[in-house]
Motif scaffolding. Sequence first.
Motif, PDB file in Angstrom:
ATOM      1  N   THR A   7       0.820  -1.208   0.000  1.00  0.00           N
ATOM      2  CA  THR A   7       0.000   0.000   0.000  1.00  0.00           C
ATOM      3  C   THR A   7       0.854   1.258   0.000  1.00  0.00           C
ATOM      4  OG1 THR A   7      -1.762  -1.160   1.194  1.00  0.00           O
ATOM      5  CG2 THR A   7      -1.803   1.249   1.232  1.00  0.00           C
ATOM      6  N   VAL A   8       1.810   1.331   0.915  1.00  0.00           N
ATOM      7  CA  VAL A   8       2.641   2.535   1.035  1.00  0.00           C
ATOM      8  C   VAL A   8       3.477   2.744  -0.223  1.00  0.00           C
ATOM      9  CG1 VAL A   8       4.521   3.606   2.324  1.00  0.00           C
ATOM     10  CG2 VAL A   8       2.708   2.413   3.555  1.00  0.00           C
ATOM     11  N   SER A   9       4.094   1.676  -0.721  1.00  0.00           N
ATOM     12  CA  SER A   9       4.972   1.800  -1.888  1.00  0.00           C
ATOM     13  C   SER A   9       4.187   2.183  -3.136  1.00  0.00           C
ATOM     14  CB  SER A   9       5.717   0.489  -2.129  1.00  0.00           C
ATOM     15  OG  SER A   9       6.484   0.119  -1.009  1.00  0.00           O
ATOM     16  N   SER A  10       3.103   1.462  -3.403  1.00  0.00           N
ATOM     17  CA  SER A  10       2.349   1.720  -4.629  1.00  0.00           C
ATOM     18  C   SER A  10       1.688   3.093  -4.605  1.00  0.00           C
ATOM     19  CB  SER A  10       1.301   0.624  -4.849  1.00  0.00           C
ATOM     20  OG  SER A  10       0.380   0.580  -3.773  1.00  0.00           O
ATOM     21  N   VAL A  11       1.074   3.469  -3.496  1.00  0.00           N
ATOM     22  CA  VAL A  11       0.389   4.767  -3.435  1.00  0.00           C
ATOM     23  C   VAL A  11       1.392   5.908  -3.531  1.00  0.00           C
ATOM     24  CG1 VAL A  11      -1.015   6.272  -1.975  1.00  0.00           C
ATOM     25  CG2 VAL A  11      -1.584   3.855  -2.157  1.00  0.00           C
ATOM     26  N   SER A  12       2.545   5.771  -2.888  1.00  0.00           N
ATOM     27  CA  SER A  12       3.565   6.829  -2.955  1.00  0.00           C
ATOM     28  C   SER A  12       4.062   7.016  -4.378  1.00  0.00           C
ATOM     29  CB  SER A  12       4.737   6.487  -2.025  1.00  0.00           C
ATOM     30  OG  SER A  12       4.312   6.360  -0.687  1.00  0.00           O
ATOM     31  N   LEU A  13       4.402   5.917  -5.046  1.00  0.00           N
ATOM     32  CA  LEU A  13       4.897   6.017  -6.422  1.00  0.00           C
ATOM     33  C   LEU A  13       3.814   6.527  -7.366  1.00  0.00           C
ATOM     34  CD1 LEU A  13       6.972   2.705  -6.632  1.00  0.00           C
ATOM     35  CD2 LEU A  13       7.861   5.042  -6.529  1.00  0.00           C
ATOM     36  N   GLU A  14       2.584   6.060  -7.164  1.00  0.00           N
ATOM     37  CA  GLU A  14       1.494   6.515  -8.021  1.00  0.00           C
ATOM     38  C   GLU A  14       1.238   8.002  -7.851  1.00  0.00           C
ATOM     39  OE1 GLU A  14      -0.691   2.193  -7.708  1.00  0.00           O
ATOM     40  OE2 GLU A  14      -1.656   3.951  -6.835  1.00  0.00           O
ATOM     41  N   PHE A  15       1.380   8.507  -6.637  1.00  0.00           N
ATOM     42  CA  PHE A  15       1.180   9.939  -6.412  1.00  0.00           C
ATOM     43  C   PHE A  15       2.265  10.761  -7.101  1.00  0.00           C
ATOM     44  CE2 PHE A  15       2.382  13.655  -3.820  1.00  0.00           C
ATOM     45  CZ  PHE A  15       1.287  14.452  -4.095  1.00  0.00           C
ATOM     46  N   VAL A  16       3.526  10.335  -6.964  1.00  0.00           N
ATOM     47  CA  VAL A  16       4.629  11.078  -7.590  1.00  0.00           C
ATOM     48  C   VAL A  16       4.487  11.081  -9.111  1.00  0.00           C
ATOM     49  CG1 VAL A  16       7.123  11.132  -7.953  1.00  0.00           C
ATOM     50  CG2 VAL A  16       6.207  10.637  -5.674  1.00  0.00           C
ATOM     51  N   PHE A  17       4.302   9.893  -9.694  1.00  0.00           N
ATOM     52  CA  PHE A  17       4.166   9.801 -11.153  1.00  0.00           C
ATOM     53  C   PHE A  17       2.871  10.456 -11.638  1.00  0.00           C
ATOM     54  CE2 PHE A  17       6.868   5.793 -10.727  1.00  0.00           C
ATOM     55  CZ  PHE A  17       8.035   6.506 -10.954  1.00  0.00           C
ATOM     56  N   GLY A  18       1.783  10.279 -10.874  1.00  0.00           N
ATOM     57  CA  GLY A  18       0.509  10.871 -11.263  1.00  0.00           C
ATOM     58  C   GLY A  18       0.552  12.388 -11.252  1.00  0.00           C
ATOM     59  N   LEU A  19       1.227  12.962 -10.246  1.00  0.00           N
ATOM     60  CA  LEU A  19       1.351  14.418 -10.187  1.00  0.00           C
ATOM     61  C   LEU A  19       2.193  14.935 -11.352  1.00  0.00           C
ATOM     62  CD1 LEU A  19       0.842  17.064  -8.709  1.00  0.00           C
ATOM     63  CD2 LEU A  19       2.840  16.586  -7.280  1.00  0.00           C
ATOM     64  N   ALA A  20       3.287  14.218 -11.668  1.00  0.00           N
ATOM     65  CA  ALA A  20       4.129  14.626 -12.796  1.00  0.00           C
ATOM     66  C   ALA A  20       3.349  14.569 -14.111  1.00  0.00           C
ATOM     67  CB  ALA A  20       5.368  13.734 -12.866  1.00  0.00           C
ATOM     68  N   ILE A  21       2.583  13.503 -14.307  1.00  0.00           N
ATOM     69  CA  ILE A  21       1.797  13.373 -15.534  1.00  0.00           C
ATOM     70  C   ILE A  21       0.711  14.441 -15.603  1.00  0.00           C
ATOM     71  CG2 ILE A  21       0.184  11.878 -16.765  1.00  0.00           C
ATOM     72  CD1 ILE A  21       1.781   9.493 -15.710  1.00  0.00           C
ATOM     73  N   ALA A  22       0.055  14.712 -14.462  1.00  0.00           N
ATOM     74  CA  ALA A  22      -0.996  15.729 -14.436  1.00  0.00           C
ATOM     75  C   ALA A  22      -0.436  17.104 -14.774  1.00  0.00           C
ATOM     76  CB  ALA A  22      -1.665  15.752 -13.070  1.00  0.00           C
ATOM     77  N   LEU A  23       0.745  17.430 -14.225  1.00  0.00           N
ATOM     78  CA  LEU A  23       1.365  18.725 -14.543  1.00  0.00           C
ATOM     79  C   LEU A  23       1.747  18.805 -16.017  1.00  0.00           C
ATOM     80  CD1 LEU A  23       3.660  19.123 -11.404  1.00  0.00           C
ATOM     81  CD2 LEU A  23       1.611  20.460 -11.930  1.00  0.00           C
ATOM     82  N   LEU A  24       2.151  17.666 -16.585  1.00  0.00           N
ATOM     83  CA  LEU A  24       2.555  17.647 -17.990  1.00  0.00           C
ATOM     84  C   LEU A  24       1.362  17.842 -18.919  1.00  0.00           C
ATOM     85  CD1 LEU A  24       4.655  17.161 -20.216  1.00  0.00           C
ATOM     86  CD2 LEU A  24       4.193  14.709 -19.979  1.00  0.00           C
ATOM     87  N   ILE A  25       0.310  17.057 -18.713  1.00  0.00           N
ATOM     88  CA  ILE A  25      -0.823  17.122 -19.637  1.00  0.00           C
ATOM     89  C   ILE A  25      -1.735  18.314 -19.349  1.00  0.00           C
ATOM     90  CG2 ILE A  25      -0.800  14.641 -20.041  1.00  0.00           C
ATOM     91  CD1 ILE A  25      -3.035  14.289 -18.101  1.00  0.00           C
ATOM     92  N   HIS A  26      -1.441  19.058 -18.260  1.00  0.00           N
ATOM     93  CA  HIS A  26      -2.193  20.279 -17.985  1.00  0.00           C
ATOM     94  C   HIS A  26      -1.717  21.431 -18.863  1.00  0.00           C
ATOM     95  CE1 HIS A  26      -4.599  23.147 -15.817  1.00  0.00           C
ATOM     96  NE2 HIS A  26      -3.541  23.822 -15.393  1.00  0.00           N
ATOM     97  N   ARG A  27      -0.509  21.303 -19.389  1.00  0.00           N
ATOM     98  CA  ARG A  27       0.043  22.347 -20.243  1.00  0.00           C
ATOM     99  C   ARG A  27      -0.598  22.311 -21.633  1.00  0.00           C
ATOM    100  NH1 ARG A  27       4.898  24.613 -18.685  1.00  0.00           N
ATOM    101  NH2 ARG A  27       5.737  23.853 -16.705  1.00  0.00           N
TER     102      ARG A  27
END
Length: 328
Positions: free
Chosen positions: A79-99
Motif C-alpha cells: 500500500t505505502v509503496s504503490s500509493v507513494s509512487l502513483e502519487f509522484v508519477f501521477g502528479l508529474a503526468i498531471a502537470l505535464l498534460i495540464h500544459r
Amino acid sequence: MGGLRKKEARLGWFMTAPGLLMIAAVALYPILHTFWLSLHTVKLTEPGLGQPFVGLQNYIHLLSDDRTLNALWNTVIFTVSSVSLEFVFGLAIALLIHRNFFGRGIVRAAVLVPWAVPTVVSAMMWKFMYNDQYGVINDILEKLGIISSYKAWLGDASWALTSLIITDVWKTTPFIALLLLAGLQLIPGELYESAKVDGASAWKRFWHITLPMLKPTILVALLFRTLDAFRVFDIVMVMTGGGPGNSTEVISTYAYKVLMRYLDFGNGSALAVIVFICVFLICLLFITVLGVQLVEDEGGGGKNTWTKKRSVRSAKKFSSTEQSHSSF
C-alpha cells in the motif's frame, strides 16, 4: 408550525425508509453477520463440531500467528509503496498534460489506456512479461546489460512483491493523474500570472501556489487509492497467488484462502473484520485530515480569496528573498 415540522419529518423518514432498508440489507446485515461468525468456531470440514461461541479467541489466534502478521506487513508495504509512487508519477503526468501543447488530447487519451484495461487482463499481461522463459522484460534487461541471464521475477521471493507493486503502479497511476488534473484545472490562472510578474520562479510557484491549492484533491486521491491498495486481491491472485512461500500474500488473499479453501468461516470472518477495521481507520484518518482542510477552505469567497492571496504573497516573499540574495 411545530405540527407541520413533525409532519414533514415523518414524511421525510417515510421517503428515505426504502433506501435505509436497502442499505441495511446489503451492507449492515452482512457486516453484523460476519462479526457474529468471527466470534464462533465455524468449520464446514467438521460439521459435527457445531458453532461453539469462542469470543475473541479467533482474533487472538490470528493476531499472534506469523502468517497473519506477514500478510499484514506485505499489505502495508504494498500500500505505502504503490500509493507513494502513483502519487509522484501521477502528479508529474498531471502537470505535464495540464500544459497547452500540440497533440495534448491524444496524450491524455493514451495516458488513460492502462487504467481502462481490466485489472485481471493487466495482471495476466504482466505475468507473461515477467516470465523467465519468454518474458519481454528479461529480454530488454539482458540486451541493456542490466542482467546477465533471464530471471524468474515472480518466482523470486525478494523480487515478487516489487514486481506486483510495479504492475499496480502502471495500472493505477492514470487514475491519480486524472484526479489531480481535475484539481489543477480549478486553480485560477491569474495566481500564476501575478506570481510570475513578481518574479517567482517555477519551483516557487509550484510549491507555494499549486500544492496548497491542490491539497484537498490530493487528499481525496490518496484516500481512494489507499483504500484500493490495502484491499488488493486480483493482481496478487492472478500473478503469484500469494507465493512464492507466502512472500506476496496480502491480508485479502489470506482471508480468501481461509474462507474458501480451508472452509474455516470463523477465522476467515475474523480476518474480514480485521480488514474492515483497518480500512475504517484509514478512512477515519483521511476524512479527519480532509475535513480539517475543507473547514479551513470554507467560509465563502472571502476565505478562498484570502487563501489565494496568501499563496501569491508567499510566492512573492520567496521571490524577493531570492532577489535580495542574488543582489548581495
